[in-house]
Enzyme design. Structure first.
Site, PDB file in Angstrom:
ATOM      1  N   GLY A 265       0.930  -1.169   0.331  1.00  0.00           N
ATOM      2  CA  GLY A 265      -0.161  -0.437  -0.254  1.00  0.00           C
ATOM      3  C   GLY A 265       1.127   1.188  -0.299  1.00  0.00           C
ATOM      4  CG  HIS A 382       9.974  31.572  12.453  1.00  0.00           C
ATOM      5  ND1 HIS A 382      10.550  32.747  12.814  1.00  0.00           N
ATOM      6  CD2 HIS A 382      10.040  31.608  10.912  1.00  0.00           C
ATOM      7  CE1 HIS A 382      11.382  33.060  11.693  1.00  0.00           C
ATOM      8  NE2 HIS A 382      11.267  32.539  10.599  1.00  0.00           N
TER       9      HIS A 382
HETATM   10  O1  LIG Z   1      -5.601  -0.241   0.347  1.00  0.00           O
HETATM   11  P1  LIG Z   1      -6.400  -0.384   1.272  1.00  0.00           P
HETATM   12  O2  LIG Z   1      -6.160  -1.931   1.165  1.00  0.00           O
HETATM   13  O3  LIG Z   1      -7.283   0.203   2.177  1.00  0.00           O
HETATM   14  O4  LIG Z   1      -5.513  -0.223   2.487  1.00  0.00           O
HETATM   15  C1  LIG Z   1      -4.950   1.139   3.219  1.00  0.00           C
HETATM   16  C2  LIG Z   1      -3.885   1.060   4.326  1.00  0.00           C
HETATM   17  O5  LIG Z   1      -4.305  -0.316   5.105  1.00  0.00           O
HETATM   18  C3  LIG Z   1      -3.436  -0.485   6.502  1.00  0.00           C
HETATM   19  O6  LIG Z   1      -4.168   0.972   6.992  1.00  0.00           O
HETATM   20  C4  LIG Z   1      -1.975  -0.150   5.688  1.00  0.00           C
HETATM   21  O7  LIG Z   1      -1.028  -0.598   7.086  1.00  0.00           O
HETATM   22  C5  LIG Z   1      -1.623   0.635   5.115  1.00  0.00           C
HETATM   23  O8  LIG Z   1      -0.516  -0.024   4.306  1.00  0.00           O
HETATM   24  C6  LIG Z   1      -2.959   0.635   3.608  1.00  0.00           C
HETATM   25  O9  LIG Z   1      -1.816   1.728   2.298  1.00  0.00           O
END
Ligand SMILES: O=P(O)(O)OC[C@H]1O[C@H](O)[C@H](O)[C@@H](O)[C@@H]1O
Length: 545
Positions: A265, A382
């Site tokens: 992902g 800042h």
């Molecule tokens: O794309 P999805 O299957 O909905 O997953 C969305 C996200 O889910 C989780 O939080 C994983 O840790 C991420 O790495 C991923 O991108």
């Protein structure tokens, strides 16, 4: 002790870390330090001379990389070996930006043709939406995209789109929704007209609660304001590796853009997950982004360790984490368009290297991924830079800046650059007590008072930083920059011998969240969890207005 910490190279590095002079001395002794410790690759220039490192340090670090067989790990990734061992998956985001005539094997087949077909499908779709050929349910052209996703299915599209703002050329507007907090989607929908809005639902797994819930709410809004079930296909498309679930959910098969198990992902913006980017900047610019990343892949795969930008950056960051107890690493972007990058790199690195057992399950006895944080320069100067200069923690910094602005305006850019370079200088050299006293020479104060104030003005310096520059922020240089950090993450994970490509901690949170949701909605009060969790759930149940 683990193999790593008991190795003679690790011990040598530990000993060496105690013997280094202040960086001021290193610069005083060597006028060629900038030339010797800088490097260009793929449109990026890296000055790493402001690091606590001598030639000997670097040699030891390269030896560490050699002894931990970093090169083999790099080759294994590019070759499609199942280096995500806990999920038995290849890690092939590099295939998403490979040349069309390359052959890359995964899951027993050459995957490049599928990647190319998906790019072609994206291209046709972008053309059709942008040209107005794609029409909404009342026959109007699309004006607004809503990208729904979270984690890697959100941060990449959002932050890269923001980074490429000067290249938006399609006339479309894009809105991003990630949080399951109903406020996020409600506030967006208030601005939109269902007749001209297209939802891109991005979820690799098609099982992420936030994304499913937000999409259902978007669909309900669409149906409530005039759209009908049979017209949903004109307004909802999905990007997913789970075509079955997407179809069951009601997404038309033609509207599903595939992705694959061999893309993590947080490494997925190069796939159809990048569709919102392409809808804003057009496919030519999207392909240029891929080209920039591909160039960095080639550099990473082929350059010797000593001239390899991701390797050098990875080793230097590890140097501070493992031998100087640095717990965090700050990314400072001196470019308003790149203000989101620290958050992007935060997910990339912390989700990848936030691990504490090695590949064979042994608990590590060394630090792994640091906290990654940061923000936009000069704003941070800042605020939190105070802690960088005079706090007790050692926080290595990356300064990132394009040498030319997309918005040249009087002296703005020269001032921006001087602040960026000035900060790296201040961090490196600090201010001694004598210098602070000299600055107070003319003040109307007693010697005792001067000394007291001078002590507060002392800055130890010797604070490391990298400076990453590019001529101009373009899709190609941004692609190379993102790929640089992806590979830097692999370098560190390989040396630490951890799996940088799973995320079991996040998975646990997802599962427990679902369990709690069931208890919130249950007919009876929660009694089976720990006292705090029961208490919170029951308080929530009681206080619903
Ligand atoms: O794309 P999805 O299957 O909905 O997953 C969305 C996200 O889910 C989780 O939080 C994983 O840790 C991420 O790495 C991923 O991108």
């Amino acid at each position: 002790m683990t193999h790593l910490t008991e190795s003679s190279i690790w011990q040598a590095l530990a000993k060496h870390s105690l013997q280094l002079p202040h960086m001021r001395e290193m610069f005083a002794k060597d006028s060629q330090r900038f030339e010797a410790m800088s490097l260009s690759a793929c449109g990026l220039f890296l000055d790493y001379s402001k690091n606590r490192a001598t030639t000997e340090t670097l040699e030891l670090l390269f030896k560490l990389a050699e002894e931990t067989e970093l090169k083999d790990k790099i080759c294994a990734m590019f070759a499609g070996d199942l280096i995500n061992t806990t999920e038995q998956r290849a890690v092939l985001h590099t295939a998403l930006r490979a040349d069309a005539d390359q052959e890359i094997q995964a899951e027993g087949r050459d995957i490049v043709p599928e990647v190319q077909q998906t790019l072609a499908k994206m291209e046709a779709f972008v053309d059709s939406v942008v040209s107005g050929q794609w029409r909404g349910y009342t026959g109007k052209a699309i004006t607004d995209i809503v990208s729904i996703g979270i984690g890697g299915s959100f941060l990449g599209p959002k932050i890269i789109s923001q980074g490429l703002r000067p290249y938006w050329n399609t006339g479309l507007a894009c809105h991003f929704v990630a949080n399951v907090d109903g406020t996020a989607i409600s506030e967006k929908l208030k601005l939109l007209n269902p007749e001209t809005t297209l939802f891109v639902m991005s979820s690799k797994s098609f099982g992420t609660q936030e994304t499913l819930t937000n999409t259902l709410s978007a669909k309900a809004w669409f149906l409530k304001l005039g759209g009908s079930q049979s017209e949903v296909a004109k307004h909802f498309v999905a990007v997913t590796s789970n075509v079955t679930k997407a179809t069951e959910f009601g997404i038309a098969t033609d509207n599903i853009f595939p992705m694959w198990d061999w893309v993590g992902g947080r490494y997925s913006l190069w796939s159809a997950i990048g569709l919102p980017i392409a809808l804003l900047v057009g496919m030519d610019n999207f392909r240029a982004l891929l080209r920039g990343a591909h160039e960095m892949d080639e550099h990473f795969a082929k350059a010797p360790l000593r001239e390899n930008m991701p390797v050098i950056m990875g080793l230097l960051s590890l140097w501070y984490g493992n031998f100087f107890n640095a717990q965090s690493h700050v990314v400072l972007t001196y470019d308003h368009y790149l203000r989101g990058l620290p958050a992007y790199f935060q997910q990339l690195d912390m989700e990848s290297n936030g691990k504490s057992v090695t590949l064979d399950g042994t608990r590590v006895d060394y630090s792994t991924g640091p906290v990654i944080w940061g923000g936009e320069g000069t704003n941070g100067q800042h605020a939190y830079h105070q802690l960088l200069h005079q706090g007790t923690a050692l926080i290595p910094a990356d300064f990132i800046m394009p040498l030319n602005s997309h918005n040249p305006l009087g002296e703005h850019h020269a001032q921006l650059a001087s602040n960026c370079f000035g900060q790296t200088q201040a961090l490196m050299q600090g201010r001694t007590l004598d210098e602070a006293m000299a600055e107070l020479a003319g003040a109307q104060l007693s010697d005792e008072e001067k000394l007291l104030i001078a002590k507060h003005k002392v800055m130890p310096g010797n604070k490391p930083s990298n400076t990453l520059l590019m001529d101009k922020l373009t899709p190609q240089t941004l692609g190379a920059l993102i790929a640089l950090y992806e590979h830097r993450t692999l370098v560190q994970g390989a040396i630490w011998q951890i799996n940088s490509f799973d995320q079991w901690g996040v998975e646990l949170g997802k599962n427990l969240g679902n369990d709690v949701l069931a208890r919130i909605g249950a007919p009876q009060a929660a009694t089976e969890l720990d006292a705090s969790s029961n208490g919170l759930i029951n308080l929530y149940r009681q206080r619903q207005i």
